[in-house]
Write an enzyme that holds these catalytic residues in place. Sequence first.
Site, PDB file in Angstrom:
ATOM      1  CG  ASP A  41      36.495 -69.937 -29.500  1.00  0.00           C
ATOM      2  OD1 ASP A  41      37.560 -70.520 -30.761  1.00  0.00           O
ATOM      3  OD2 ASP A  41      35.644 -70.227 -30.495  1.00  0.00           O
ATOM      4  CD  GLU A 215      43.344 -74.570 -40.344  1.00  0.00           C
ATOM      5  OE1 GLU A 215      42.321 -75.253 -41.172  1.00  0.00           O
ATOM      6  OE2 GLU A 215      44.718 -74.860 -40.908  1.00  0.00           O
TER       7      GLU A 215
END
Length: 454
Positions: A41, A215
């Site tokens: 991330d 998403e």
Amino acid sequence: MTRRLLRRGVALFASVLCAVALTPAVARADNPIVQTIYTADPAALVHNGRVYLYTGHDEDGSTYFTMKEWRVYSSADMVNWTDHGSPMNLGTFSWASADAWAGQTVSRNGRFYWYVPVKNRATGRMAIGVGVSDSPTGPFRDAIGRPLVENGEIDPHAFVDDTGQAYLYWGNPNLWYVRLNADMVSFSGSPTQIPLTTAGFGARSGNTSRPTLYEEGPWVYKRNGTYYNVFAAECCSEFIGYSTAPGPTGPWTYRGTIMPRQGGSFTNHAAIIDFNGGSYFFYHNGALPGGGGFTRSVAVEKFSYRSDGTIPTINMTSAGAPQVGTLNPYVRQEAETIAWSAGVETEPSSEGGMNVGWIENGDYIKVKGVAFGGGAGSFTARVASATAGGRIEVRLGSPTGAVAGTCAVGGTGGWQTWSTVTCPVSGATGTQDVFLRFAGGGGYLLNVNWWQFR
């Protein structure tokens, strides 16, 4: 045990790279950015001539998103990355119980704000907290002592428009935003849901509850008057798509795929920055040994926008981004400044910052593009050893390259009992990749805090 498996796996991976005759493609391998732990991330921030990379940390051997802390790395040249450790973890937020997931940091008014999703102990839902620091590398503290916003959704991203208005975006399965106040830790109005239309975010087939490709993981920025929203699309596995708009909240128009599905992780998470005249795309994959959907690794590619402002297709590589400039060996360099490594790990140092440790025979650190100029005469390193020590071999070009010098390291009486060693070097001229290869007997040999050529 899982930590040791990762270490040995990375060493094996590196030995395989070296065994392939050290071809140019192999010699350039600098992705993933971090080899000492699993990272995920990415969120990048440019500040004062450096890129600061904020990541999550996937625990070794994870079979879920088992994440307890966040990490920070920085670079001035996009290839040699300094490990600043973990300046924020679940314990930073007294109200959080688990799930140190994907966050992002922005700078404003001389402070740094790190927005992260964590599980609220009181409600059992995901909420967004804010860490704050006066330094991009922390330490960070809980800015408000409670969630900034909570609706069970994740992946916050903050954006400060050139008008001065700041926004916080987040969401999975929906996409939300609030207008942040100037203090960056409160907001005006209520959370607003951005309509997920197929025109705005593309059409997904076979899932009536999620008709669009959006998403999670929004990354919003402005370029040449156009607002971009880069996001993870259509799990699972995810690809990276993007939309554009004339304003920060829309209306959005879907523009297509940036990074197709690839890389051994069923998730992906993107960040885009401009730095020193170039544009860079950060993402994660499962490229390290033992890597996968729950043990990910952050990587980066350089790219150029098309003339109409659209983003080209970007594929994952092992080469990574090209180096911006060179590294100066005649100033102190932290040992945890690394382009590539095999076997080593990092830890907090008693002298401040981090040091490299868990070093065994054959492990090494690569530093890329070291500008020696007319030549170096000596090499100095700050070292510690609770055993009999070992040797630091200064090699040029590869882990098996010419030995420019060798520093003997004896026992210092402890892993954090530091001493300085110096040895002569020769042949270190021009600009070369430097490999600090460690040699000695069995077990752990030594720790290294910093080094410098003279």
